[in-house]
Design an enzyme around this catalytic site. Structure first.
Site, mmCIF file in Angstrom:
data_model
loop_
_atom_site.group_PDB
_atom_site.id
_atom_site.type_symbol
_atom_site.label_atom_id
_atom_site.label_comp_id
_atom_site.label_asym_id
_atom_site.label_seq_id
_atom_site.Cartn_x
_atom_site.Cartn_y
_atom_site.Cartn_z
ATOM 1 N N CYS A 159 -2.423 6.071 7.727
ATOM 2 C CA CYS A 159 -2.014 5.882 9.113
ATOM 3 C C CYS A 159 -2.711 4.630 9.617
ATOM 4 O O CYS A 159 -3.929 4.627 9.820
ATOM 5 C CB CYS A 159 -2.400 7.090 9.965
ATOM 6 S SG CYS A 159 -1.922 6.903 11.708
ATOM 7 N N GLU B 120 5.269 3.408 9.516
ATOM 8 C CA GLU B 120 4.964 3.089 8.131
ATOM 9 C C GLU B 120 5.995 2.080 7.648
ATOM 10 O O GLU B 120 7.139 2.081 8.109
ATOM 11 C CB GLU B 120 4.983 4.354 7.264
ATOM 12 C CG GLU B 120 4.279 4.200 5.935
ATOM 13 C CD GLU B 120 2.847 3.728 6.069
ATOM 14 O OE1 GLU B 120 2.620 2.501 5.907
ATOM 15 O OE2 GLU B 120 1.962 4.567 6.338
#
Length: 271
Positions: free
Chosen positions: A2, A114
């Site tokens: 993350c 992402e």
């Protein structure tokens, strides 16, 4: 992993969702659609209130800095590299094991970003052509629109260069716990592109479902074997992912338009 996420919910809404007993309006953060490492972020945690005679743990919404600085660190210089803690090793890594045993938190998010390298770009890499891959960003969020409750740990660090009464003498920092990305089908998948989270990236933030919130936050739970049981991934199929503009790749860009769903990957970034 993350490395970037969105957090636009108001503190009063988060307080209601997580049944927070204490939060300071003075610590209110503006909505942030492009949260990057070292920024201040909201975290839900349980600990006694400072200077309170009653030492019972109180559920609080606090403002922390993203990028954990271990208590024993000589300086905070490595914080940007400590934004994630792997669930598989968090109980044994010197930087995280004490926080995992005693200082766990929930980091609320709308979802996380992402990046996937486009198929055309990957082919160029295979052919040995020296062209920097252009990556397509995806936004990953709960399919039902609920808050993304990321498991986290936090730590206190004392800046010894400052006097005790200095407002910046103590740093409170945090890391997001990550786990292996789901290989099963997404709850809602894009029309073209990745069919699972693992198709986007091999790692993802560990999402805590509401039935685990109290156990995760409880500072009285210190048995490592028991705590490791809380690191199990949530049921599959709870997430959706969709392509968003490459504008999110620049940390200076920030606004709700970053969450706008594209009909497909941008030109030159085909999955």
């Amino acid at each position: 992993m993350c490395g970037r996420y969105a957090a636009s919910r108001r503190p009063e809404d988060l307080a209601g969702i997580f049944e927070v007993e204490k939060w300071e309006p003075a610590e209110t953060l503006v909505p942030d659609w492009n949260v990057a490492p070292t920024k201040e972020v909201y975290a839900v945690l349980e600990r006694p209130l400072k200077d309170a005679q009653d030492r019972r743990p109180v559920r609080q919404l606090r403002k922390l800095k993203w990028g954990l600085v271990p208590s024993w660190a000589k300086s905070p210089e490595g914080a940007a590299r400590m934004i994630n803690a792997r669930s598989e090793t968090i109980h044994e890594k010197p930087s995280f094991k004490k926080a995992f045993a005693a200082r766990r938190c929930i980091i609320p998010a709308d979802g996380y970003y992402e990046w996937v390298t486009g198929a055309g770009e990957r082919e160029l890499e295979v052919e040995g052509r020296k062209k920097r891959p252009r990556k397509q960003p995806y936004f990953v969020t709960p399919a039902d629109g609920s808050v993304f409750a990321m498991a986290g740990v936090y730590e206190f660090w004392r800046d010894r260069t400052l006097p005790d009464d200095h407002p910046s003498a103590w740093w409170v920092t945090c890391s997001v716990v990550t786990t292996e990305a789901e290989t099963g089908p997404l709850g809602v998948a894009p029309a073209e592109g990745p069919a699972s989270l693992a198709d986007i990236h091999p790692r993802m933030p560990l999402m805590l479902t509401p039935d685990r919130w109290s156990s995760w936050l409880d500072p009285a739970r210190t048995d490592v074997a028991e705590l490791r049981g809380l690191l199990a991934p949530p049921p599959g199929g709870l997430m959706r992912a969709y392509p968003v503009s490459t504008a999110v790749s620049n940390v200076r860009n920030n606004g709700p338009e970053l969450l706008k769903e594209l009909e497909g990957p941008e030109e030159g970034t085909l999955f």
